[in-house]
Design an enzyme around this catalytic site. Structure first.
Site, short mmCIF file in Angstrom:
data_model
loop_
_atom_site.label_atom_id
_atom_site.label_comp_id
_atom_site.label_asym_id
_atom_site.label_seq_id
_atom_site.Cartn_x
_atom_site.Cartn_y
_atom_site.Cartn_z
CE1 TYR A 1 -46.63 -14.60 -74.93
CE2 TYR A 1 -47.38 -15.98 -73.25
CZ TYR A 1 -46.99 -14.77 -73.77
OH TYR A 1 -46.90 -13.73 -72.89
N PRO B 1 -41.35 -11.49 -63.29
CG PRO B 1 -42.47 -13.20 -61.93
CD PRO B 1 -42.35 -12.48 -63.33
N GLY C 1 -37.18 -11.09 -63.74
CA GLY C 1 -36.09 -10.34 -64.51
C GLY C 1 -35.48 -11.20 -65.78
N GLY D 1 -35.16 -14.16 -65.63
CA GLY D 1 -34.17 -14.98 -65.19
C GLY D 1 -32.87 -14.42 -64.56
CG PHE D 2 -30.07 -10.59 -64.09
CD1 PHE D 2 -28.63 -10.92 -64.76
CD2 PHE D 2 -29.85 -10.18 -62.87
CE1 PHE D 2 -27.55 -10.24 -64.15
CE2 PHE D 2 -29.09 -9.53 -62.26
CZ PHE D 2 -27.57 -9.57 -62.66
N1 LIG Z 1 -48.21 -9.47 -71.53
C1 LIG Z 1 -47.11 -9.55 -71.90
O1 LIG Z 1 -46.74 -8.95 -72.92
C2 LIG Z 1 -46.07 -10.38 -71.46
C3 LIG Z 1 -44.76 -9.94 -71.70
C4 LIG Z 1 -43.74 -10.78 -70.85
C5 LIG Z 1 -43.99 -11.80 -69.91
N2 LIG Z 1 -45.55 -12.04 -69.73
C6 LIG Z 1 -45.80 -13.28 -68.93
O2 LIG Z 1 -45.08 -13.22 -67.83
C7 LIG Z 1 -44.41 -14.59 -67.68
C8 LIG Z 1 -43.28 -14.06 -66.97
O3 LIG Z 1 -42.27 -13.62 -67.66
P1 LIG Z 1 -40.99 -14.31 -68.33
O4 LIG Z 1 -41.28 -15.66 -68.38
O5 LIG Z 1 -40.61 -13.40 -69.69
O6 LIG Z 1 -39.88 -13.83 -67.26
P2 LIG Z 1 -39.35 -14.27 -65.77
O7 LIG Z 1 -40.49 -14.90 -65.31
O8 LIG Z 1 -38.70 -12.97 -65.05
O9 LIG Z 1 -37.96 -15.38 -66.04
C9 LIG Z 1 -38.25 -16.23 -66.76
C10 LIG Z 1 -36.96 -17.07 -66.94
O10 LIG Z 1 -36.41 -17.33 -65.89
C11 LIG Z 1 -35.90 -18.65 -65.84
N3 LIG Z 1 -36.30 -19.11 -64.62
C12 LIG Z 1 -37.64 -19.47 -64.10
N4 LIG Z 1 -37.60 -19.92 -62.77
C13 LIG Z 1 -36.16 -19.84 -62.11
C14 LIG Z 1 -35.84 -20.50 -61.31
N5 LIG Z 1 -36.49 -20.91 -60.09
N6 LIG Z 1 -34.21 -20.37 -61.24
C15 LIG Z 1 -33.65 -20.26 -62.28
N7 LIG Z 1 -34.39 -19.60 -63.50
C16 LIG Z 1 -35.50 -19.57 -63.65
C17 LIG Z 1 -36.73 -19.46 -66.87
O11 LIG Z 1 -35.86 -20.32 -67.60
P3 LIG Z 1 -36.34 -21.57 -68.39
O12 LIG Z 1 -37.28 -20.99 -69.67
O13 LIG Z 1 -35.28 -22.38 -69.10
O14 LIG Z 1 -37.44 -22.36 -67.44
C18 LIG Z 1 -36.84 -18.27 -68.01
O15 LIG Z 1 -35.53 -18.09 -68.86
C19 LIG Z 1 -44.32 -14.92 -68.97
O16 LIG Z 1 -44.35 -16.25 -69.02
C20 LIG Z 1 -45.81 -14.60 -69.58
O17 LIG Z 1 -46.66 -15.42 -69.07
C21 LIG Z 1 -46.31 -11.37 -70.50
#
Ligand SMILES: NC(=O)c1ccc[n+]([C@@H]2O[C@H](COP(=O)([O-])OP(=O)(O)OC[C@H]3O[C@@H](n4cnc5c(N)ncnc54)[C@H](OP(=O)(O)O)[C@@H]3O)[C@@H](O)[C@H]2O)c1
Length: 330
Positions: free
Chosen positions: A58, A219, A221, A223-224
């Protein structure tokens, strides 16, 4: 905040973690803000979160460096999980699971994180050129050396490797069984959310039966599911959602009924759609820990608050009755 066990180990984490990826990777670079992200991490810790999920790639490296600043001050408050095995090149991301590389990568992560030991060290992707047991054996040696406390496997790339006719996590489960012969797997990281529930079919039960934890990635999606994104809003070219089949204007519009359903449930609880999405993941088993990603203080706090939200039978029934996700993967 409720605590949950990471696999069979004695290690416990807050029921909701913090995904640190959006601070330096996958989401648009123009929105990255070092100090804002630092505030988000501290706010999450203050709200009872302790699991911080990062990876050497990252940035690359900048996310671990940022967390190093936190660990230097607050090491006892943090359960740090990082990852190795993916290298960011000029054109491509390549897997490297060679034992010597993995050991050097761990030392480099320890330096950046400013700590003596990583609580959870995860293989980001298996290297197709290296038998997975060899990579895992090197990671087990890191445990023996006291540099790492537990090991995990990421299965987030499973969708891209799905074979026709098979379950999404068939390959992952076969890999896990092989790894268990070498050294215990403490946890698996896989995508799990209201619109990506496939891990519930076989992977999550497989882990429950063997005392393996599940870190639920994405979790919200991407952000969706928070309902804060607008169909047709567009994404900058360096944002993964610019090329994601669920984030075209057409698919975002088609999937609005899912967000509307989460909002209806949220209203009954005085919560947000994002909190309902996280509470649904939390309810999938006591071994499941969602790691919502954010770089914003207010969302980090809001997401931590989902640990206290208990959904009712009526809520689950309403979420189960939502239309299946529409995308060009289906
Ligand atoms: N092992 C792997 O290959 C892998 C792959 C993907 C993800 N991951 C891990 O899983 C974690 C979560 O996945 P992700 O971050 O991709 O997706 P996510 O948690 O589903 O969504 C993140 C997005 O949601 C937005 N968000 C977060 N909280 C919110 C809220 N309360 N209201 C409105 N929008 C919100 C964030 O915006 P902002 O960015 O503007 O804050 C970001 O754009 C990652 O951070 C990483 O640690 C691991």
């Amino acid at each position: 905040m409720e605590r949950r066990r990471i696999g069979a180990s004695a290690l416990e984490v807050g029921a909701i973690g913090l995904g640190c990826m959006p601070m330096h990777w996958a989401y648009t670079a123009s929105q990255q803000s070092g100090e804002g992200a630092l505030r988000a991490v501290h706010a999450a810790l203050d709200a009872g979160v302790n699991l911080l999920d990062t990876a050497d790639m990252y940035g690359p490296f900048t996310n671990e460096l940022l967390l190093g600043r936190v660990l230097r001050q607050r090491r006892p408050d943090v359960f740090v999980s990082t990852k190795c095995g993916l290298l960011v090149g000029e054109q491509h991301i390549v897997a490297n699971g060679r034992p010597g590389y993995v050991k050097r990568a761990c030392d480099a992560s320890l330096r950046r994180l400013q700590t003596d030991a990583i609580d959870l060290y995860q293989l980001h992707r298996p290297d197709p050129e290296v038998p997975i047991e060899e990579t895992w054996g090197a990671m087990a040696e890191l445990v023996a050396a006291g540099k790492v406390r537990s090991l995990g496997l990421c299965a987030v790339g499973a969708r891209a490797h799905r074979r026709a006719g098979g379950g999404l996590y068939d390959t992952t489960i076969r890999q896990l069984a092989r790894l268990q012969q070498v050294f215990p797997v403490s946890c698996v990281q896989a995508e799990l959310s209201v619109w990506s529930p496939e891990a519930l079919d076989a992977l999550v039960p497989w882990c429950a039966a063997r005392g393996v934890g599940v870190l639920a990635a994405m979790p919200l999606g991407n952000g969706f599911l928070s309902g804060t994104l607008t169909p047709g809003q567009g994404f900058e070219p360096d944002d993964v959602r610019a090329r994601h089949p669920r984030f075209t204007a057409e698919m975002m519009a088609a999937n609005q009924p899912i967000v509307a359903g989460l909002r209806r449930v949220a209203e009954r609880h005085g919560a947000t759609a994002a909190q309902v999405a996280l509470a649904w993941v939390l309810a999938q088993g006591p071994h499941v820990v969602p790691v919502p990603g954010t770089k914003k203080e207010r969302w980090a706090v809001q997401n931590a608050g989902a640990a206290g939200l208990r959904l009712t039978h009526e809520d689950f029934a309403e979420i189960s009755a939502l239309p299946p996700v529409r995308d060009s993967w289906a």
